[in-house]
Design an enzyme around this catalytic site. Structure first.
Site, PDB file in Angstrom:
ATOM      1  N   LYS A  93       0.864  -1.184   0.000  1.00 58.18           N
ATOM      2  CA  LYS A  93       0.000   0.000   0.000  1.00 58.18           C
ATOM      3  C   LYS A  93       0.887   1.216   0.000  1.00 58.18           C
ATOM      4  O   LYS A  93       1.837   1.311   0.790  1.00 58.18           O
ATOM      5  CB  LYS A  93      -0.870  -0.021   1.285  1.00 58.18           C
ATOM      6  N   GLN A 114       7.278   3.782   3.840  1.00 55.75           N
ATOM      7  CA  GLN A 114       5.873   3.379   3.884  1.00 55.75           C
ATOM      8  C   GLN A 114       5.679   2.092   4.705  1.00 55.75           C
ATOM      9  O   GLN A 114       4.654   1.934   5.364  1.00 55.75           O
ATOM     10  CB  GLN A 114       5.374   3.169   2.445  1.00 55.75           C
ATOM     11  N   LYS A 129       5.422   1.743  -3.134  1.00 56.12           N
ATOM     12  CA  LYS A 129       5.340   3.093  -3.694  1.00 56.12           C
ATOM     13  C   LYS A 129       5.589   3.017  -5.191  1.00 56.12           C
ATOM     14  O   LYS A 129       6.272   2.105  -5.654  1.00 56.12           O
ATOM     15  CB  LYS A 129       6.413   4.005  -3.057  1.00 56.12           C
ATOM     16  N   GLY A 168      -2.727   8.307  -4.105  1.00 60.19           N
ATOM     17  CA  GLY A 168      -2.076   9.531  -4.568  1.00 60.19           C
ATOM     18  C   GLY A 168      -0.804   9.871  -3.806  1.00 60.19           C
ATOM     19  O   GLY A 168      -0.505   9.301  -2.757  1.00 60.19           O
ATOM     20  N   ASP A 169      -0.044  10.768  -4.367  1.00 57.61           N
ATOM     21  CA  ASP A 169       1.120  11.393  -3.720  1.00 57.61           C
ATOM     22  C   ASP A 169       1.339  12.676  -4.530  1.00 57.61           C
ATOM     23  O   ASP A 169       0.394  13.168  -5.172  1.00 57.61           O
ATOM     24  CB  ASP A 169       2.338  10.452  -3.744  1.00 57.61           C
ATOM     25  N   THR A 212      -4.508  13.500   5.419  1.00 57.14           N
ATOM     26  CA  THR A 212      -3.086  13.633   5.778  1.00 57.14           C
ATOM     27  C   THR A 212      -2.864  14.921   6.564  1.00 57.14           C
ATOM     28  O   THR A 212      -2.199  14.925   7.609  1.00 57.14           O
ATOM     29  CB  THR A 212      -2.184  13.584   4.528  1.00 57.14           C
ATOM     30  N   ASN A 243      -2.098  19.024  -1.495  1.00 57.46           N
ATOM     31  CA  ASN A 243      -3.111  18.334  -0.696  1.00 57.46           C
ATOM     32  C   ASN A 243      -2.799  18.369   0.799  1.00 57.46           C
ATOM     33  O   ASN A 243      -3.662  18.711   1.616  1.00 57.46           O
ATOM     34  CB  ASN A 243      -3.225  16.878  -1.197  1.00 57.46           C
TER      35      ASN A 243
END
Ligand code: NDP
Ligand code: 2IT
Length: 448
Positions: A93, A114, A129, A168-169, A212, A243
């Site tokens: 993930k 992560q 990732k 997303g990132d 986040t 974001n």
């Protein structure tokens, strides 16, 4: 800090030989190994079972060609990546990053971080990732769509709701997730929770967009409270305007702080009256403009060219929310000199090791990324749960769960720091607490 433990020194040394050309990856590994010294000394079975050697080697790395056609008919080729780092506690993930700086070192550092972050969330998710060196800036919707479709045409072979669930990132938000989801569904003839951060009309979770930034402030709030401080009346500087930064602004403001500076990669704005996150949302999410245009909406704001100078704006709390290594020694010294008392990382590895050392020796409260920004992926895991149940929870339910998760991450990291002789050191605490669950799962599953 020099590594003292022979086992860890050996593992790091051979990684350096093999991955000398991957500086961000080595930086992330080194920090974790420094924290793990007291753990491997207490638990010899970790060395016997080669846990650290296995932990620093991704289970699988996929690199692929992404050809796409621009609006004029010209063909371009970018490089795509997915690093499936560790699946000991759940399916891989982690986000997808679209930025011209993306390379294997950056994707490996993010995937490695992560693993521990996802473990800290208390939820069953492994670490991975991905991304591409594609630059979404200035591209039309059609170009973004064609890129995303091409990227997914290869990626779809490697992912799945029980295998690997991207999100997303940097450069990947709701629009991109929509295009990626549509292409996966078409190619696989399958409607599933294969991505998170989806739109609300097709299986997304309420509060994932905000998660986040909100989670960062919930974590920072716990850290501040434990030290007898709070956001109330604090001046806050937030780097970035994407974001994470936008919703960190909203939550810090709701908790009583004033956000006086924000940035993008070109420069930063300062407004002593407080920066309005709603205006920032309009500029960044709807119009996709540069931060400089904030001045067209709010006359009290000032713009300064160059993004690094943001750390010279005097503040009480700093929330770096842009990218890796954006806060260096010079920035850290400026923050300390101006009386900043807390730093909480919204971006992944935004502070250089030198900056972290400065914060820690000056006695600042310091919340490391893998604990403080885990609210995004935690809420992604909540999205996966809702998709599996074919149900959706209310905003309030998701937000309450997110809040609870951030409080437990803070408590678990603090407790681990104390148990391993580093009270108050949340870097060590987060690394140790995140590691222990993954290591125990790996030990239980044999040599795989
Ligand atoms: P966005 O793409 O929404 O925003 C990124 C912001 O950071 C933009 O303001 C961008 O400015 C700035 N930025 C990006 N690269 C650079 C650079 N090389 N130098 C200076 N500024 C830069 O991304 P997110 O807000 O999602 O991500 C921000 C950080 O938070 C990243 O480190 C990401 O890994 C991390 N993160 C994100 C999570 C999420 O759920 N989205 C979860 C946990 C961590 P510009 O527009 O000029 O490029
Ligand atoms: O760095 C991160 O934790 C993210 N970009 C979010 C990953 C996710 O799967 O939600």
């Amino acid at each position: 800090m020099a590594l003292k433990n022979e086992y860890l020194k050996g593992v790091y040394g051979s990684l350096e030989e093999k991955s000398g050309h991957e500086p961000e990856f080595l930086q992330a590994v080194r920090e974790v190994l420094e924290s793990l010294e007291p753990v491997v000394e207490r638990r010899p079975e970790l060395e016997k079972n080669g846990i650290i050697e296995r932990l620093v080697e991704p289970e699988r790395t996929v690199m692929f060609r992404v050809p796409w056609v621009d609006d004029s008919g010209k063909v371009w080729v970018n490089r795509g990546y997915r690093v499936q780092f560790n699946s000991a506690i759940g399916p891989y993930k982690g986000g997808l990053r679209l930025h011209p700086s993306v390379n294997l070192s950056i994707i490996k550092f993010l995937g490695f971080e992560q693993v521990f972050k996802n473990s800290l969330t208390t939820l069953p998710i492994g670490g991975g990732k991905g991304g591409s060196d594609f630059d979404p800036k200035g591209k039309s919707d059609g170009e973004i769509m064609r890129f995303c479709q091409s990227f997914m045409t290869e990626l779809c072979r490697h992912i799945g709701p029980a295998t690997d669930v991207p999100a997303g990132d940097i450069g990947v938000g709701g629009r991109e997730i929509g295009y990626l989801f549509g292409q996966y569904k078409r190619l696989r003839n399958e409607y599933s929770g294969v991505l998170t951060g989806k739109g609300l009309t097709y299986g997304g979770s309420l509060a994932r967009t905000e998660a986040t930034g909100y989670g960062l402030c919930y974590f920072a709030d716990e850290m501040l409270k434990a030290a007898g401080r709070s956001f109330v009346g604090a001046n806050v500087v937030i780097s970035g305007s994407g974001n994470v930064a936008i919703y960190a602004n909203q939550k810090a403001t709701a908790l009583g702080a004033k956000v006086i500076a924000m940035s993008d990669s070109n420069g930063y704005i300062v407004d002593e009256k407080g920066i309005d996150y709603k205006v920032m949302k309009e500029i960044k999410e709807v119009r996709r403009e540069r931060i400089k245009t904030y001045l067209n909406y709010v006359s009290t704001a000032k713009y300064v060219e160059g993004c690094k100078g943001i750390w010279t704006v005097p503040c009480d709390v700093a929330l770096p929310c842009a990218t890796q290594n954006e806060l260096d020694e010079e920035g850290a010294k400026a923050l300390v000199q101006n009386g900043c008392f807390a730093v909480a990382e919204g971006a992944n590895m935004p502070s250089t090791p030198e900056a972290v050392a400065i914060f820690q020796s000056a006695g600042l409260l310091f919340a490391p990324a893998k604990a403080a920004n885990a609210g995004g992926v935690a809420t992604s895991a909540l999205e996966m749960s809702q998709n599996s149940q074919r149900l959706s929870w209310t905003f309030e339910e998701v937000d309450a769960k997110l809040h609870g998760i951030m409080v437990s991450i803070y408590q678990n990291a603090s407790k681990a720091a104390e148990e391993y002789g580093k009270p108050g050191d949340l870097v060590a605490g987060a690394n140790i607490a995140g590691f222990l669950k993954v290591a125990d799962a790996m030990l239980a599953q044999g040599i795989v």
